[in-house]
Scaffold this motif. Structure first.
Motif, PDB file in Angstrom:
ATOM      1  N   ILE A  12     -34.622  10.872 -14.884  1.00  0.00           N
ATOM      2  CA  ILE A  12     -33.924  11.846 -14.042  1.00  0.00           C
ATOM      3  C   ILE A  12     -33.163  12.813 -14.937  1.00  0.00           C
ATOM      4  N   VAL A  13     -33.227  14.096 -14.549  1.00  0.00           N
ATOM      5  CA  VAL A  13     -32.511  15.143 -15.266  1.00  0.00           C
ATOM      6  C   VAL A  13     -31.655  15.891 -14.263  1.00  0.00           C
ATOM      7  N   ASN A  14     -30.370  15.990 -14.516  1.00  0.00           N
ATOM      8  CA  ASN A  14     -29.459  16.773 -13.692  1.00  0.00           C
ATOM      9  C   ASN A  14     -29.016  17.996 -14.475  1.00  0.00           C
ATOM     10  N   GLY A  15     -28.795  19.090 -13.729  1.00  0.00           N
ATOM     11  CA  GLY A  15     -28.468  20.334 -14.394  1.00  0.00           C
ATOM     12  C   GLY A  15     -29.710  21.199 -14.453  1.00  0.00           C
ATOM     13  N   TRP A  16     -29.909  21.874 -15.529  1.00  0.00           N
ATOM     14  CA  TRP A  16     -31.082  22.731 -15.650  1.00  0.00           C
ATOM     15  C   TRP A  16     -32.260  21.857 -16.086  1.00  0.00           C
ATOM     16  N   ALA A  17     -33.079  21.465 -15.113  1.00  0.00           N
ATOM     17  CA  ALA A  17     -34.198  20.564 -15.381  1.00  0.00           C
ATOM     18  C   ALA A  17     -35.503  21.352 -15.412  1.00  0.00           C
ATOM     19  N   ASN A  18     -36.389  20.949 -16.287  1.00  0.00           N
ATOM     20  CA  ASN A  18     -37.660  21.667 -16.474  1.00  0.00           C
ATOM     21  C   ASN A  18     -38.773  20.656 -16.679  1.00  0.00           C
ATOM     22  N   LEU A  19     -39.799  20.751 -15.848  1.00  0.00           N
ATOM     23  CA  LEU A  19     -40.963  19.867 -15.982  1.00  0.00           C
ATOM     24  C   LEU A  19     -42.208  20.725 -16.166  1.00  0.00           C
ATOM     25  N   THR A  20     -42.877  20.546 -17.290  1.00  0.00           N
ATOM     26  CA  THR A  20     -44.106  21.281 -17.577  1.00  0.00           C
ATOM     27  C   THR A  20     -45.284  20.334 -17.434  1.00  0.00           C
ATOM     28  N   THR A  21     -46.255  20.735 -16.627  1.00  0.00           N
ATOM     29  CA  THR A  21     -47.471  19.951 -16.417  1.00  0.00           C
ATOM     30  C   THR A  21     -48.679  20.866 -16.596  1.00  0.00           C
ATOM     31  N   PRO A  22     -49.890  20.324 -16.618  1.00  0.00           N
ATOM     32  CA  PRO A  22     -51.076  21.192 -16.707  1.00  0.00           C
ATOM     33  C   PRO A  22     -51.181  22.164 -15.531  1.00  0.00           C
TER      34      PRO A  22
ATOM     35  N   GLY B  94     -48.531  23.782 -14.106  1.00  0.00           N
ATOM     36  CA  GLY B  94     -47.530  24.830 -14.130  1.00  0.00           C
ATOM     37  C   GLY B  94     -46.186  24.312 -14.618  1.00  0.00           C
ATOM     38  N   ILE B  95     -45.156  25.138 -14.371  1.00  0.00           N
ATOM     39  CA  ILE B  95     -43.798  24.802 -14.799  1.00  0.00           C
ATOM     40  C   ILE B  95     -42.898  24.749 -13.566  1.00  0.00           C
ATOM     41  N   MET B  96     -42.139  23.670 -13.440  1.00  0.00           N
ATOM     42  CA  MET B  96     -41.209  23.530 -12.321  1.00  0.00           C
ATOM     43  C   MET B  96     -39.796  23.384 -12.868  1.00  0.00           C
ATOM     44  N   THR B  97     -38.877  24.209 -12.359  1.00  0.00           N
ATOM     45  CA  THR B  97     -37.469  24.090 -12.720  1.00  0.00           C
ATOM     46  C   THR B  97     -36.675  23.823 -11.456  1.00  0.00           C
ATOM     47  N   ALA B  98     -35.531  23.147 -11.593  1.00  0.00           N
ATOM     48  CA  ALA B  98     -34.691  22.816 -10.442  1.00  0.00           C
ATOM     49  C   ALA B  98     -33.347  22.318 -10.932  1.00  0.00           C
ATOM     50  N   ASP B  99     -32.400  22.171  -9.981  1.00  0.00           N
ATOM     51  CA  ASP B  99     -31.102  21.603 -10.344  1.00  0.00           C
ATOM     52  C   ASP B  99     -31.245  20.141 -10.754  1.00  0.00           C
ATOM     53  N   GLN B 100     -32.198  19.462 -10.148  1.00  0.00           N
ATOM     54  CA  GLN B 100     -32.440  18.052 -10.488  1.00  0.00           C
ATOM     55  C   GLN B 100     -33.924  17.750 -10.375  1.00  0.00           C
ATOM     56  N   ILE B 101     -34.458  17.034 -11.332  1.00  0.00           N
ATOM     57  CA  ILE B 101     -35.852  16.579 -11.271  1.00  0.00           C
ATOM     58  C   ILE B 101     -35.894  15.087 -11.587  1.00  0.00           C
ATOM     59  N   GLU B 102     -36.549  14.351 -10.713  1.00  0.00           N
ATOM     60  CA  GLU B 102     -36.807  12.934 -10.946  1.00  0.00           C
ATOM     61  C   GLU B 102     -38.305  12.780 -11.204  1.00  0.00           C
TER      62      GLU B 102
END
Length: 237
Positions: free
Chosen positions: A133-143, A145-153
């Motif tokens: 889990i990432v809180n704050g400026w979270a960034n997930l890169t996958t094949p 695309g790129i997803m950013t959000a306040d929180q990513i689990e």
């Protein structure tokens, strides 16, 4: 009693923090090397300084210095920390480990597993659940695309991610840009990169704009399903 040594093989549980990165090789022997190592057998505290390298089977941890308390099972590694095990790599300036299953990485942390990369100001990773889990400026890169959000689990075992707050998805290969309040991404091949957007969902693809309370994107084949009242604005090609 303190013992100063240069290089040895430890069977201390310290290396289970390596194993905790998705590997359950508890109580396996660990090779620990550093410029200097101090072990307090009374307090159960080991301190290693300079070019720290710990290896347990196929897991390797490196850093500038490390400390482990065998009584509390807490570890602290700083300075260019890297943990590598199979297809997973965690890098950060500082990593703390609790109870051998929970790792907290700070200082430009990057967690890569397979083709996915997760970044943010702090990454909490629970190896027993294959969950981060990432809180704050979270960034997930996958094949897909790129997803950013306040929180990513990220649920690595399920190849699934849940995003909350100011969700923004960009897929350059699909020429798609989407936003919403929440999103759930399914990365397995049979799910076609399905992403369910809810709450003020908006997707722009090839100049066409689709809005609704809930949108389902299929990033593999560039299709969008909409649920509930929606609006579509088509840009003539």
């Amino acid at each position: 009693m303190k013992v100063n040594i240069k290089r040895t093989v430890f069977t201390l549980v310290i290396a289970s923090m390596i194993a905790s990165y998705g590997y359950a090789a508890q109580n396996k022997p660990v090779e620990l090397a550093a410029d200097s190592i101090e072990y307090d057998s009374v307090k159960g505290i080991m301190t290693a300084q300079g070019n720290v390298r710990m290896v347990q089977e196929n897991a390797t941890l490196t850093g500038s210095s490390a400390e482990y308390n065998s009584k509390t099972r807490e570890a602290h590694v700083i300075g260019g920390v890297q943990v590598v095990q199979n297809d997973a790599t965690l890098t950060a300036q500082e990593v703390r480990s609790y109870d051998n299953v929970h790792m907290v990485a700070t200082g430009d942390p990057i967690l890569t597993k397979g083709t996915s990369k997760l970044t943010g100001p702090k990454i909490d990773y629970y190896s027993d659940k294959q969950y981060a889990i990432v809180n704050g400026w979270a960034n997930l890169t996958t094949p897909d695309g790129i997803m950013t959000a306040d929180q990513i689990e990220s649920y690595f075992g399920e190849n699934r991610a849940v995003a909350q707050g100011n969700v923004h998805i960009v897929s350059e290969t699909r020429n798609m840009d989407a936003t919403s309040d929440q999103a759930v991404y399914y990365g397995s091949k049979d799910q076609q990169g399905k992403t369910i957007l809810t709450g003020n969902a908006r997707a722009v693809q090839d100049g066409n704009v689709l809005t609704g309370n809930s949108l389902t994107l299929y990033l593999d084949n560039k299709t969008i399903d909409v649920q509930g009242r929606s609006k579509l604005v088509i840009t003539p090609q």
